[in-house]
Design a protein around this motif. Structure first.
Motif, PDB file in Angstrom:
ATOM      1  N   TYR A  53       0.818  -1.220   0.000  1.00  0.00           N
ATOM      2  CA  TYR A  53       0.000   0.000   0.000  1.00  0.00           C
ATOM      3  C   TYR A  53       0.850   1.267   0.000  1.00  0.00           C
ATOM      4  CZ  TYR A  53      -4.734  -1.873   0.419  1.00  0.00           C
ATOM      5  OH  TYR A  53      -5.939  -2.473   0.163  1.00  0.00           O
ATOM      6  N   THR A  54       1.887   1.296   0.838  1.00  0.00           N
ATOM      7  CA  THR A  54       2.701   2.512   0.944  1.00  0.00           C
ATOM      8  C   THR A  54       3.410   2.812  -0.376  1.00  0.00           C
ATOM      9  OG1 THR A  54       3.064   2.119   3.300  1.00  0.00           O
ATOM     10  CG2 THR A  54       4.565   3.650   2.206  1.00  0.00           C
TER      11      THR A  54
ATOM     12  N   ALA B 278       0.855   3.909  -3.011  1.00  0.00           N
ATOM     13  CA  ALA B 278       0.362   5.270  -2.769  1.00  0.00           C
ATOM     14  C   ALA B 278       1.388   6.303  -3.218  1.00  0.00           C
ATOM     15  CB  ALA B 278       0.039   5.447  -1.286  1.00  0.00           C
ATOM     16  N   GLU B 279       2.683   6.017  -2.988  1.00  0.00           N
ATOM     17  CA  GLU B 279       3.739   6.943  -3.415  1.00  0.00           C
ATOM     18  C   GLU B 279       3.769   7.062  -4.936  1.00  0.00           C
ATOM     19  OE1 GLU B 279       7.298   5.424  -1.740  1.00  0.00           O
ATOM     20  OE2 GLU B 279       6.862   6.118   0.309  1.00  0.00           O
TER      21      GLU B 279
ATOM     22  N   THR C 189      -2.518   9.655  -0.794  1.00  0.00           N
ATOM     23  CA  THR C 189      -2.240   9.161   0.558  1.00  0.00           C
ATOM     24  C   THR C 189      -2.622   7.689   0.670  1.00  0.00           C
ATOM     25  OG1 THR C 189      -4.436   9.743   1.411  1.00  0.00           O
ATOM     26  CG2 THR C 189      -2.722  11.452   1.483  1.00  0.00           C
ATOM     27  N   GLN C 190      -2.005   6.997   1.636  1.00  0.00           N
ATOM     28  CA  GLN C 190      -2.330   5.580   1.827  1.00  0.00           C
ATOM     29  C   GLN C 190      -3.787   5.381   2.233  1.00  0.00           C
ATOM     30  OE1 GLN C 190       0.576   3.278   3.990  1.00  0.00           O
ATOM     31  NE2 GLN C 190      -0.972   1.800   4.680  1.00  0.00           N
TER      32      GLN C 190
ATOM     33  N   SER D 126      -6.472   3.002   0.378  1.00  0.00           N
ATOM     34  CA  SER D 126      -7.218   1.967   1.097  1.00  0.00           C
ATOM     35  C   SER D 126      -8.721   2.148   0.905  1.00  0.00           C
ATOM     36  CB  SER D 126      -6.873   2.027   2.592  1.00  0.00           C
ATOM     37  OG  SER D 126      -5.507   1.751   2.800  1.00  0.00           O
TER      38      SER D 126
END
Length: 296
Positions: A18-19, A22-23, A28-29, A33
């Motif tokens: 996820y991180t 998202a980047e 944003t994470q 989500s």
């Protein structure tokens, strides 16, 4: 279903984190989500499951990924083509009479030479000789531009003259008129002739010629295509008025100039009126208009 959510799903499916996803997506994470949760809720199945700190696709997610990637690929390809079209590039479909198979490609070649850095592709659709079939293709949007004869009672079509073709009389070898180099068309009325069928764009043109002569010839055969007419003449089935085409020089027929009544067959560029034309189509249309010497 949100298109962005589908793209988020594909990115997460490949990165499995996820991180990192998202980047890459510059969001944003929590937003990522939420997007995936919304997608799973709409579909009614889980797309991902935890695998330590990472996530992996479920069986449903794997099947969905295959279809989503295909769909996004098709969509992106279509968007790219439209963007190219908006920049004056893309595909142009041309419908044309076969007798124009040397005239029209010359226009296309010169147009492409004038735009060497453009991604433009022309596709030629050649008809055996019926203008009404070509016009139908234009109306059905199978062709962007048509090159053909002019048809009456077509208020939705714009006809622009672009070239002309001489009409001549052809007779088989050994025919009583073979010794003539020029002729008054009324002097042909005594001989059986091969004519064009009523579906042919040439039929009304030639009928008007004979109307000026004060009579109509005996017609033993009526065909749609000019080369087929010439073929019957060469085989001795009769004489005919046909367009002056290069193939006649290689056939066993005598070509006789028609001095009276005088007539030239005009060919036209046809396009739909009041219909959106992509820039590349409009550019080519303007190019043909600017580079034709025929003004009527």
């Amino acid at each position: 279903m949100n298109l962005y959510h589908l793209r988020y799903f594909v990115t997460l499916a490949h990165l499995e984190h996820y991180t990192k996803a998202a980047e890459i997506l510059a969001i944003t994470q929590p937003s990522l989500s939420h997007a995936i949760s919304s997608l799973e809720k709409e579909l009614g199945v889980k797309l991902f499951e935890k695998d330590g700190r990472n996530v992996v696709l479920t069986k449903c997610g794997q099947a969905f990924l295959t279809d989503v990637e295909k769909s996004l690929e098709m969509l992106d390809s279509s968007v790219n083509k439209l963007q190219m079209t908006g920049l004056g590039e893309g595909r142009v479909d041309i419908g044309m009479l076969r007798t124009l198979s040397s005239t029209v490609p010359k226009f296309v070649k010169d147009f492409l030479d004038s735009k060497p850095n453009k991604n433009i592709h022309f596709y030629f659709h050649t008809s055996t000789g019926l203008t009404q079939d070509i016009i139908k293709g234009l109306k059905d949007r199978r062709y962007d531009i048509a090159f053909c004869s002019k048809m009456e009672n077509e208020p939705l079509i714009e006809f622009i003259p672009i070239s002309c073709q001489e009409l001549v009389l052809i007779v088989p070898k050994g025919h009583p008129l073979e010794g003539q180099d020029s002729i008054d068309l009324k002097d042909t009325l005594a001989y059986p002739q091969i004519t064009f069928s009523k579906r042919s764009g040439l039929r009304p043109v030639i009928d008007k010629l004979f109307e000026k002569c004060g009579g109509y010839p005996q017609s033993d055969y009526a065909l749609e295509e000019d080369q087929a007419v010439a073929g019957l003449v060469s085989a001795g089935f009769g004489i005919a008025v046909v367009p002056r085409m290069s193939i006649l020089d290689y056939m066993p027929v005598k070509i006789i100039e028609i001095v009276k009544p005088s007539w030239e067959r005009i060919f036209y560029m046809a396009t739909m009126k009041n219909v959106y034309q992509a820039p590349v189509i409009q550019h080519f249309k303007n190019f043909v208009i600017e580079h034709t010497d025929l003004k009527i």
